[in-house]
Scaffold this motif. Structure first.
Motif, PDB file in Angstrom:
ATOM      1  N   THR A 118      12.360  -2.772   4.895  1.00 40.84           N
ATOM      2  CA  THR A 118      12.162  -1.415   5.375  1.00 40.84           C
ATOM      3  C   THR A 118      11.422  -1.507   6.699  1.00 40.84           C
ATOM      4  OG1 THR A 118      11.313   0.788   4.783  1.00 40.84           O
ATOM      5  CG2 THR A 118       9.969  -1.106   4.139  1.00 40.84           C
ATOM      6  N   GLU A 119      11.047  -0.380   7.243  1.00 43.92           N
ATOM      7  CA  GLU A 119      10.322  -0.347   8.511  1.00 43.92           C
ATOM      8  C   GLU A 119       8.985   0.336   8.318  1.00 43.92           C
ATOM      9  OE1 GLU A 119      11.024   2.024  12.538  1.00 43.92           O
ATOM     10  OE2 GLU A 119      12.482   0.377  12.323  1.00 43.92           O
ATOM     11  N   LEU A 120       7.950  -0.248   8.905  1.00 47.06           N
ATOM     12  CA  LEU A 120       6.601   0.304   8.799  1.00 47.06           C
ATOM     13  C   LEU A 120       5.985   0.325  10.188  1.00 47.06           C
ATOM     14  CD1 LEU A 120       4.378   1.213   6.757  1.00 47.06           C
ATOM     15  CD2 LEU A 120       3.606  -1.156   6.720  1.00 47.06           C
ATOM     16  N   ALA A 121       5.705   1.525  10.704  1.00 47.73           N
ATOM     17  CA  ALA A 121       5.111   1.688  12.035  1.00 47.73           C
ATOM     18  C   ALA A 121       5.884   0.914  13.097  1.00 47.73           C
ATOM     19  CB  ALA A 121       3.650   1.261  12.026  1.00 47.73           C
ATOM     20  N   GLY A 122       7.217   0.943  13.000  1.00 48.01           N
ATOM     21  CA  GLY A 122       8.059   0.300  13.987  1.00 48.01           C
ATOM     22  C   GLY A 122       8.288  -1.181  13.788  1.00 48.01           C
ATOM     23  N   THR A 123       7.751  -1.738  12.697  1.00 46.56           N
ATOM     24  CA  THR A 123       7.888  -3.171  12.410  1.00 46.56           C
ATOM     25  C   THR A 123       8.742  -3.377  11.165  1.00 46.56           C
ATOM     26  OG1 THR A 123       5.721  -3.666  13.375  1.00 46.56           O
ATOM     27  CG2 THR A 123       6.648  -5.302  11.861  1.00 46.56           C
ATOM     28  N   GLU A 124       9.705  -4.282  11.242  1.00 47.43           N
ATOM     29  CA  GLU A 124      10.503  -4.637  10.076  1.00 47.43           C
ATOM     30  C   GLU A 124       9.628  -5.400   9.083  1.00 47.43           C
ATOM     31  OE1 GLU A 124      13.809  -4.193   9.161  1.00 47.43           O
ATOM     32  OE2 GLU A 124      13.905  -2.718  10.795  1.00 47.43           O
ATOM     33  N   VAL A 125       9.634  -4.974   7.825  1.00 50.09           N
ATOM     34  CA  VAL A 125       8.791  -5.602   6.805  1.00 50.09           C
ATOM     35  C   VAL A 125       9.592  -5.802   5.522  1.00 50.09           C
ATOM     36  CG1 VAL A 125       6.588  -4.724   7.684  1.00 50.09           C
ATOM     37  CG2 VAL A 125       7.920  -3.329   6.080  1.00 50.09           C
ATOM     38  N   ARG A 126       9.065  -6.687   4.684  1.00 46.83           N
ATOM     39  CA  ARG A 126       9.634  -6.938   3.363  1.00 46.83           C
ATOM     40  C   ARG A 126       8.704  -6.341   2.306  1.00 46.83           C
ATOM     41  NH1 ARG A 126       9.031 -12.453   3.106  1.00 46.83           N
ATOM     42  NH2 ARG A 126       8.164 -12.539   5.200  1.00 46.83           N
ATOM     43  N   HIS A 127       9.247  -5.549   1.417  1.00 42.97           N
ATOM     44  CA  HIS A 127       8.484  -4.820   0.410  1.00 42.97           C
ATOM     45  C   HIS A 127       8.548  -5.576  -0.915  1.00 42.97           C
ATOM     46  CE1 HIS A 127       8.126  -0.820  -2.103  1.00 42.97           C
ATOM     47  NE2 HIS A 127       7.108  -1.647  -2.302  1.00 42.97           N
ATOM     48  N   TYR A 128       7.370  -5.851  -1.464  1.00 41.43           N
ATOM     49  CA  TYR A 128       7.265  -6.485  -2.783  1.00 41.43           C
ATOM     50  C   TYR A 128       6.458  -5.576  -3.703  1.00 41.43           C
ATOM     51  CZ  TYR A 128       8.484 -10.810  -0.269  1.00 41.43           C
ATOM     52  OH  TYR A 128       9.095 -11.760   0.502  1.00 41.43           O
ATOM     53  N   ARG A 129       6.757  -5.651  -4.979  1.00 44.14           N
ATOM     54  CA  ARG A 129       6.001  -4.903  -5.981  1.00 44.14           C
ATOM     55  C   ARG A 129       5.678  -5.846  -7.137  1.00 44.14           C
ATOM     56  NH1 ARG A 129       9.205  -0.317  -7.048  1.00 44.14           N
ATOM     57  NH2 ARG A 129       8.011   0.725  -5.403  1.00 44.14           N
ATOM     58  N   GLY A 130       4.433  -5.756  -7.659  1.00 43.74           N
ATOM     59  CA  GLY A 130       4.082  -6.636  -8.762  1.00 43.74           C
ATOM     60  C   GLY A 130       2.734  -6.314  -9.365  1.00 43.74           C
ATOM     61  N   THR A 131       2.206  -7.269 -10.097  1.00 36.09           N
ATOM     62  CA  THR A 131       0.884  -7.144 -10.700  1.00 36.09           C
ATOM     63  C   THR A 131       0.107  -8.435 -10.448  1.00 36.09           C
ATOM     64  OG1 THR A 131       1.667  -7.960 -12.849  1.00 36.09           O
ATOM     65  CG2 THR A 131       1.654  -5.574 -12.523  1.00 36.09           C
ATOM     66  N   ALA A 132      -1.199  -8.267 -10.261  1.00 39.27           N
ATOM     67  CA  ALA A 132      -2.086  -9.418 -10.076  1.00 39.27           C
ATOM     68  C   ALA A 132      -3.173  -9.373 -11.135  1.00 39.27           C
ATOM     69  CB  ALA A 132      -2.714  -9.390  -8.686  1.00 39.27           C
TER      70      ALA A 132
END
Length: 278
Positions: free
Chosen positions: A172-186
């Protein structure tokens, strides 16, 4: 005597920032089904390395927000500043929300973040305007992940060292930067075991003091593996309430390599008196 005083100070800070909160915000939404991405790699191992990537990067600017709900009204505490990941030193200007009646505003609090300690200026509660309050983070039941109204940016990254499960959501894009989105638990206990010397005790305190050591998160990494945004959902037990409080803490990192000049206060500038609860 000193330890008891630190705990009283920590209790006062918690009371001032999160008293009366009984429910929390939901996590952020995902960006849809995961797409194929050659950079994604193994999500768990990728996220466990994210804190080390920040250390190699050196520094950044940061924005923080901490969302809670009280009496059916959502409360957000916001912060902005800079952080040096190699020295684990940072400075944030934290803005508290208006009082419930909306009749007055709190003065912004200046927070200095250091290994094992939190320094606050303009804390109020009887503290002279020219003095700092010093709190040992390991003496706080939440390890200062919640107490100061902002999660230490490096602590936010080190939580990911304890990643147990993670999935790659997609690009996706965040503040004009291409990023990779992860979801999980720590797991906070696992994070504490793998944390730096400066963060180990604080994360260990949080693992014992939170309602659960399991922390759901969403995190966005750029193609260099640097955290651009991370959102944690903590389950926090305030001393005034038996039920756990849900707190959503978001940290945004940008302008990597920004100059950072954080000087900790001298002993003569630290308030040694009693802090009243607000």
């Amino acid at each position: 005597m000193a330890e008891r005083q630190q705990r009283r100070w920590g209790t006062a800070v918690v009371a001032g920032l999160v008293a009366g909160i009984c429910a929390g915000a939901a996590g952020c939404s995902g960006s849809g089904a995961a797409a194929e991405d050659a950079h994604a790699g193994d999500p768990v191992e990728t996220l466990r390395r994210a804190a080390d990537t920040l250390v190699r990067t050196g520094s950044s600017q940061a924005r923080t927000s901490m969302e809670m709900a009280t009496g059916g009204t959502r409360v957000t505490i916001r912060g902005e500043g800079v952080y040096d990941y190699r020295k684990q030193l940072g400075r944030l200007r934290v803005v508290l929300p208006q009082d419930p009646a909306g009749t007055s505003e709190h003065r912004p609090i200046t927070e200095l973040l250091a290994p094992g300690a939190l320094f606050m200026k303009n804390r109020g509660a009887g503290v002279p305007a020219d003095k700092w309050v010093r709190v040992e983070t390991a003496a706080l039941s939440d390890g200062n992940l919640v107490t100061g109204g902002a999660t230490d940016p490096y602590a936010a990254a080190e939580i990911l060292r304890g990643t147990r499960t993670a999935t790659y959501v997609g690009r996706t894009e965040l503040a004009g930067t291409e990023v990779r989105h992860y979801r999980g638990t720590a797991d906070l206990a696992a994070a504490a075991e793998k944390a730096s010397a400066g963060g180990r005790d604080a994360l260990g305190a949080a693992a014992k003091g939170f309602a659960t050591a399991e922390v759901p998160f969403d995190v966005y990494l750029d193609d260099e593996g640097r955290i651009r945004k991370v959102r944690h959902r903590f389950s926090f037990v305030n001393g005034r309430h038996k039920e756990a409080v849900a707190v959503a803490s978001t940290t945004l990192l940008y302008d990597f390599g920004a100059p950072v000049d954080v000087r900790l206060p001298a002993a003569r500038d630290i308030y040694a008196g009693r802090i009243a609860e607000e």
